[in-house]
Design a protein around this motif. Structure first.
Motif, mmCIF file in Angstrom:
data_model
loop_
_atom_site.group_PDB
_atom_site.id
_atom_site.type_symbol
_atom_site.label_atom_id
_atom_site.label_comp_id
_atom_site.label_asym_id
_atom_site.label_seq_id
_atom_site.Cartn_x
_atom_site.Cartn_y
_atom_site.Cartn_z
ATOM 1 N N LYS A 184 37.926 33.757 36.364
ATOM 2 C CA LYS A 184 36.890 33.897 35.323
ATOM 3 C C LYS A 184 35.626 33.143 35.723
ATOM 4 O O LYS A 184 34.502 33.653 35.617
ATOM 5 C CB LYS A 184 37.432 33.382 33.993
ATOM 6 N N ARG B 139 33.901 34.813 38.724
ATOM 7 C CA ARG B 139 33.145 36.022 38.359
ATOM 8 C C ARG B 139 31.793 35.655 37.777
ATOM 9 O O ARG B 139 30.772 36.271 38.120
ATOM 10 C CB ARG B 139 33.958 36.851 37.369
ATOM 11 N N CYS C 195 37.448 42.018 39.064
ATOM 12 C CA CYS C 195 37.537 42.855 37.870
ATOM 13 C C CYS C 195 38.833 43.669 37.863
ATOM 14 O O CYS C 195 39.416 43.906 36.786
ATOM 15 C CB CYS C 195 36.331 43.788 37.797
ATOM 16 N N HIS D 220 41.689 42.649 39.135
ATOM 17 C CA HIS D 220 42.735 41.697 38.745
ATOM 18 C C HIS D 220 42.660 41.400 37.256
ATOM 19 O O HIS D 220 43.689 41.157 36.608
ATOM 20 C CB HIS D 220 42.584 40.420 39.555
ATOM 21 N N GLN D 221 41.467 41.419 36.698
ATOM 22 C CA GLN D 221 41.302 41.161 35.261
ATOM 23 C C GLN D 221 41.476 42.435 34.450
ATOM 24 O O GLN D 221 41.316 42.405 33.228
ATOM 25 C CB GLN D 221 39.908 40.555 35.014
ATOM 26 N N ASP E 3 39.527 44.856 34.236
ATOM 27 C CA ASP E 3 38.239 45.341 33.732
ATOM 28 C C ASP E 3 37.789 46.438 34.692
ATOM 29 O O ASP E 3 36.926 46.255 35.555
ATOM 30 C CB ASP E 3 37.228 44.185 33.690
#
Length: 799
Positions: free
Chosen positions: A663, A666, A690, A692-693, A695
């Motif tokens: 986080k 990013r 993103c 991995h998240q 998103d």
């Protein structure tokens, strides 16, 4: 050399050759007749030697048995085995026994194997013979015999046990007397050798001959003169039959003086007979040839003097071949006289016919050259050889093999074609580079080049005018261009094929997208070294009916100062000369072009000269040189400095990656990206974070930006397509997946991804075709590894 001399030479040579053959045959027959009885005689002497040894052995064994029955002798030997003086006092007694049985060896050996007394050499005693095999056998109570070398030389020795454990050893030495007794005549002389060591001879003659002679120099079956006599030498190995382990060999000299004299007389008689026959044949040949020569001379005189009356010169009454030749000559002379009368008229008629034919040929050639010239004018607008801007410079050589002159203009025609065009795809400018070689020479090749150039020009023009075509990816545009060209040429049913390299070049990133349809491999010249670029055949020529439906797109990255050469097979079809010879051969070394590129330092003009100096170019020649020489490095290679704040944010973001604080990483990278977007690596890292998240919307945006700036990353084409699929942007997801399939048609993970996309979009035909291809590849691969999970949300972050 006259005809008569030739006949005599032939007859003499044939007769002489026949005499030589007969002489050689006679020599071999005489030698065989002489050698066989002599070898048999020598072999019999070797057999006599063995028989004499066996006889002597039996005699000694009989004598030993007689000694055993003689109580006096046994008593003396047993008593003397402990007291040498007893044996010494009875020496005369035992000498009489040795003389009676013709023995030269008589020894008494103790139970321990030591010599107690030698009657033939009393002063020599005390040596140990316990290790000798015949002594060991006698100590065991057996009678044993052997032929061996000892102090007295080669001798037959027999041992017999006594009752008190002692041993009696008696024998006979193979001396000159023994050997002379074996030969039994004055014309045969024998010598015995053991491993090139002379042991015994039969007399002074052979001893005198063998004196200072190397045994290996004694040639078997040889003949020589010695002491006024002629001898035959033969060597026979001793046939060992268990009596000895020695490698004995007999050398025998056989007196051939009388045989030599007889043979010499026979040769004299045969020579006189052969000479008489030879002279008689020559005399007959002379008489026979004189008649032939006279007839030939008459015929020759008649031919040299045609004005003479041939009937008075040539004997036409002959019934042989010369008479027939005379008749033919007379007939020919009459026909020649008749032809001479009408020759001038026939020459005029033939000259008129040839002139009319020549005029027709010239008219046809002028029409043909007109067709050639018109075709060359049609091809010229389709050809472009040069291009230059601040980053890229392209120059070409195009020289067709067929050259002609139409009226006052020189031109050339052939099947090679070069073209450089500009198009726009997805908002970016690309150079379209074409190098093609149509099948066939002159007008046939030019026809293929004309069709190729026309269709290619139409595709370029349509792309420049149509916005829908400009929305295609480079891979899609190349694939459609190839498909359209293939569909046009396949209608010719194999009578018109074209090899070609079609390439799209991005001048900003150095990306080169290419298709090679059985064209010579592209050559990359980098840092002074030339090498083939992708030396692999993936497609057959354009127009081949069994060609692949979808071509494989190759993507290469040109770096600053790289030079790329694209050329037809004229660069390799060179007729070379062998060193120190006028013989020529076709070049089969494909690496010759690489060496010439290196010698020219990548300069096209020098390369063209080197090709001309290497040999004769036998085909159309076209070479395109693409030089990528920017003054400053592209953005993806050298990232301009964006200030201390930017560098601080990137550095801190890298540290947070190592802590796996995605986080925070990013946020830092997005702040740095807001300052400068020159580094495509930031887009790649943000896209991974993103993913991995989960998103996927942001991941798709960052992935597209990264691929636009750095189109070489095949793996990230898949990640971008995967992210677009997750946010249901199916058309764009298919676009990126198809781009990857164009580059890597066997990527199983991408094919599974495409199957899912076509299923979601309801495209049943594409779904079935990709699924069939996927099943085929999986069956061929026969992989034992488990399939990788398509969910890439757990991919590791690359710092």
């Amino acid at each position: 050399m006259s005809f008569r001399q030739k006949i005599f030479l032939i007859l003499s040579a044939s007769q002489l050759f026949l005499v030589l053959i007969l002489a050689v045959t006679f020599i071999q027959m005489i030698d065989r007749v002489k050698n066989e009885p002599q070898d048999k005689r020598a072999f019999d002497k070797s057999v006599d030697f063995q028989k004499e040894l066996r006889h002597k052995e039996e005699t000694i064994r009989f004598m030993l048995k007689e000694l055993e029955r003689n109580s006096k002798t046994i008593s003396i030997l047993e008593s003397g085995s402990n007291n040498r003086s007893i044996l010494d006092s009875q020496r005369d007694y035992f000498s009489g026994i040795m003389k009676q049985y013709d023995l030269s060896i008589f020894e008494v050996i103790s139970p321990s194997g030591k010599v107690i007394y030698r009657f033939h050499r009393p002063a020599d005693f005390g040596d140990d013979k316990s290790k000798q095999k015949i002594v060991q056998e006698a100590l065991k109570g057996k009678i044993a015999s052997t032929l061996e070398l000892g102090h007295s030389g080669l001798g037959l020795r027999v041992t017999s046990p006594l009752r008190n454990g002692s041993v009696v050893l008696v024998g006979q030495v193979v001396d000159q007397k023994f050997t002379e007794n074996i030969t039994g005549s004055t014309d045969v002389h024998m010598a015995i050798y053991e491993k090139d060591k002379r042991i015994s001879v039969s007399g002074p003659i052979i001893e005198s001959y063998l004196k200072n002679k190397n045994p290996s120099a004694l040639k078997n079956g040889s003949r020589f003169s010695f002491s006024g006599k002629h001898f035959y030498l033969t060597r026979i190995p001793y046939a060992n039959k268990g009596l000895t382990d020695l490698a004995l060999e007999f050398v025998l000299l056989i007196d051939e003086t009388e045989l030599y004299s007889t043979t010499r007389n026979l040769w004299i008689y045969c020579g006189l007979l052969a000479l008489s026959i030879f002279i008689g044949i020559l005399l007959v040949s002379y008489l026979f040839s004189r008649d032939i020569i006279n007839a030939v001379k008459a015929l020759n005189f008649a031919m040299k003097n045609p004005a003479e009356d041939e009937t008075t010169i040539i004997d036409l009454d002959r019934t042989d071949e010369l008479g027939q030749m005379g008749e033919v000559f007379v007939s020919m002379k009459k026909e020649i006289l008749e032809h001479q009368l009408s020759l001038e008229r026939k020459v005029e008629e033939k000259t008129q016919e040839l002139q009319e034919t020549l005029n027709e040929v010239q008219a046809l050639k002028e029409k043909q050259d007109g067709d050639y010239y018109l075709t060359s004018l049609l091809i010229q607008p389709l050809t472009s050889l040069r291009y230059s801007d601040e980053n890229t410079k392209i120059e070409s050589v195009l020289k067709q093999k067929k050259e002609f002159r139409f009226r006052s203009k020189n031109s050339e025609i052939g099947g090679d074609l070069c073209s450089i065009q500009e198009i726009t795809l997805m908002g970016k400018n690309y150079l379209v580079i074409l190098n093609a070689d149509a099948m066939g020479k002159s007008i046939q090749g030019a026809g293929g080049a004309l069709v190729m150039g026309t269709v290619f020009k139409a595709i370029i023009t349509r792309t420049q005018l149509s916005r829908s075509n400009q929305k295609k990816t480079p891979e899609k545009w190349l694939k459609d261009c190839y498909t359209e060209l293939q569909n046009v040429f396949v209608t010719f049913d194999g009578s018109m094929l074209v090899s070609a390299v079609i390439a799209l070049f991005d001048r900003e990133t150095g990306a080169l997208y290419s298709i090679n349809a059985e064209h010579p491999w592209m050559v990359l010249y980098r840092d002074g070294k030339a090498a083939f670029l992708d030396p692999e055949l993936l497609l057959r020529k354009i127009g081949f009916t069994e060609n692949a439906a979808e071509p494989v797109i190759r993507l290469f990255r040109l770096e600053p100062n790289d030079v790329l050469f694209i050329g037809s097979d004229g660069r390799d079809d060179i007729l070379l000369k062998r060193p120190d010879s006028s013989e020529t051969f076709m070049n089969e070394d494909e690496t010759l072009f690489l060496r010439l590129v290196e010698l020219s330092n990548g300069e096209l003009s020098d390369l063209e000269k080197l090709l001309g100096h290497a040999g004769e170019i036998t085909d159309d020649l076209s070479i395109m040189r693409i030089a990528y020489k920017t003054e400053t490095e592209p953005a993806f290679q050298k990232i301009p400095s964006a200030g201390d704040e930017y560098n601080s944010l990137v550095k801190e973001g890298i540290q947070e990656i190592r802590k796996k604080n995605l986080k925070r990483t990013r946020a830092l990278f997005e702040q740095a990206l807001a300052i400068s977007d020159a580094d495509p690596g930031l887009f790649k890292q943000l896209a991974r974070i993103c993913i991995h998240q989960k998103d996927f919307s942001s991941a798709a945006g960052y992935g597209e930006s990264y691929v636009t700036r750095f189109p070489f990353d095949n793996e990230f084409l898949y990640y971008t397509s995967f992210s677009l699929r997750k946010i249901k942007e199916y058309p764009k997801a298919i676009e990126y997946a198809e781009r990857l399939r164009s580059r890597e048609p066997a990527n199983l993970r991408n094919l599974k991804h495409l199957v899912e996309l076509y299923r979601l979009t309801g495209n049943r035909s594409k779904f079935r075709s990709i699924m069939s291809l996927l099943k085929t590849l999986v069956a061929e691969k026969e992989s034992k590894d488990e399939d990788r999970d398509e969910d890439v949300s757990s991919e590791p972050i690359l710092a």
